[in-house]
Design an enzyme around this catalytic site. Sequence first.
Site, PDB file in Angstrom:
ATOM      1  N   GLU A  33       0.812  -1.215   0.000  1.00  0.00           N
ATOM      2  CA  GLU A  33       0.000   0.000   0.000  1.00  0.00           C
ATOM      3  C   GLU A  33       0.844   1.263   0.000  1.00  0.00           C
ATOM      4  OE1 GLU A  33      -3.016   0.283  -0.652  1.00  0.00           O
ATOM      5  OE2 GLU A  33      -3.617  -1.821  -0.483  1.00  0.00           O
ATOM      6  N   TYR A  78       8.742  10.285  -4.182  1.00  0.00           N
ATOM      7  CA  TYR A  78       8.109  10.528  -2.874  1.00  0.00           C
ATOM      8  C   TYR A  78       8.850   9.746  -1.786  1.00  0.00           C
ATOM      9  CZ  TYR A  78       4.144  13.065  -4.865  1.00  0.00           C
ATOM     10  OH  TYR A  78       3.348  13.994  -5.495  1.00  0.00           O
ATOM     11  N   TYR A 116      -6.720   6.461   4.005  1.00  0.00           N
ATOM     12  CA  TYR A 116      -6.813   5.447   2.960  1.00  0.00           C
ATOM     13  C   TYR A 116      -6.085   4.166   3.367  1.00  0.00           C
ATOM     14  CZ  TYR A 116      -5.561   2.428  -0.712  1.00  0.00           C
ATOM     15  OH  TYR A 116      -5.362   1.269  -1.411  1.00  0.00           O
ATOM     16  N   ASP A 134      -9.653   6.267  -2.473  1.00  0.00           N
ATOM     17  CA  ASP A 134      -8.474   6.647  -3.256  1.00  0.00           C
ATOM     18  C   ASP A 134      -8.928   7.292  -4.552  1.00  0.00           C
ATOM     19  OD1 ASP A 134      -9.468   4.535  -4.728  1.00  0.00           O
ATOM     20  OD2 ASP A 134      -7.480   3.767  -5.238  1.00  0.00           O
ATOM     21  N   CYS A 195     -17.581   2.692 -20.883  1.00  0.00           N
ATOM     22  CA  CYS A 195     -18.997   2.821 -20.497  1.00  0.00           C
ATOM     23  C   CYS A 195     -19.896   1.843 -21.255  1.00  0.00           C
ATOM     24  CB  CYS A 195     -19.473   4.248 -20.731  1.00  0.00           C
ATOM     25  SG  CYS A 195     -18.603   5.471 -19.717  1.00  0.00           S
TER      26      CYS A 195
END
Length: 350
Positions: A33, A78, A116, A134, A195
């Site tokens: 995660e 990050y 989350y 999320d 869709c």
Amino acid sequence: MGFSSKLISWYAKNGRELPWRNTTNPYIIWLSEIILQQTRIEQGTPYFHNFLENFPTIEDFANADEGELLKLWQGLGYYSRARNMHKAARQIQTDFDGKFPTKYEEVIKLTGIGEYTAAAIASFSSNAAYAVLDGNVFRVLSRYFAIDTPINSTAGKKQFSEIANELLDKKHPGTYNQAIMDFGAMLCKPKNPLCEECIFRMDCRAFQTNSIQSYPVKLKKKPSRNRFFAYFIVEEDGQLLMAKRNDSDIWANMYEFPMIETEEELSISALVEHNEFKFNFPSAIIEQLNGMVKQVLSHQNIYAKFYRITNPENNVLKNSNWAFYNSENLDKLAMHKLMFTFLETFKKLP
DNA sequence: AATACGGGGCC
DNA sequence: GGCCCAGTATT
């Protein structure tokens, strides 16, 4: 059939096989995660395997040092995620007797774990009834209900969180959470959602009003700022001079060549007149090695040039963050993309 | 409430 | 060039 049962049967037929599924081990779930925060599955998966191989248990992870973790994280971005994981692993040793918690209220206390990730770990490891929220979930719900509250506003987070928890299948929270994320990633995609084959075509408010492309609504990000870096390659006896970045800026605690930052692009003639340059490299011989390299970050554009310094004098180590490294030790340093990419080409230079 | 924090893929 | 990705911490 209700929303959640339709979703779960779709997932049973179409769900993805992912390496961190089919486990209830909170450590493994946590690893996956954190790696996948703001990160594509294809980009994160090799890192997941590598980390699990190097650190099979939370204890192994806690015993690692930060530099080792950052080195393994190199290239993923990050980087505070890796530093925060290290803190969390130590918290687990001290506050949870070395056993990775599975309760939402405990998990969310760990550094680097927010709403989350706490919901994901709690629901996947022990079927606790917390809905994940999320990017996928925001998109699916905003379209399904045609909600135009910006998803990155405080009001939006509150509103979508309430809806997500109402829709959650309280009997199968883990499966439901996996299902809605797969659905968002595979079918209700950001661009060109499928869709025509969507199980919710008749229920989806945005599709019914032909306005799928208007959702989700998001507040605009402010423009990036530009920064100009001049890097200096100083080589002595086959060793390279490296500097450690501080922890209050991008690429915290990572390594790079000594450098000078300016607000505008500097020509080489302006560079050698720069006070900082003259202070660090008096009477140096300087040679530019490449053109401008651009590195795009989430809030900055970095423009970098690399220069070779061949006569650095003998007082180059006046900066305490600078040190020489031989090639073996250089390979152990965590570097950002700008650096390790340049280093690859530099090694091939004559 | 807004901003910072990486790197890469897609259009 | 802008948006998005299994978000969180800091300001």
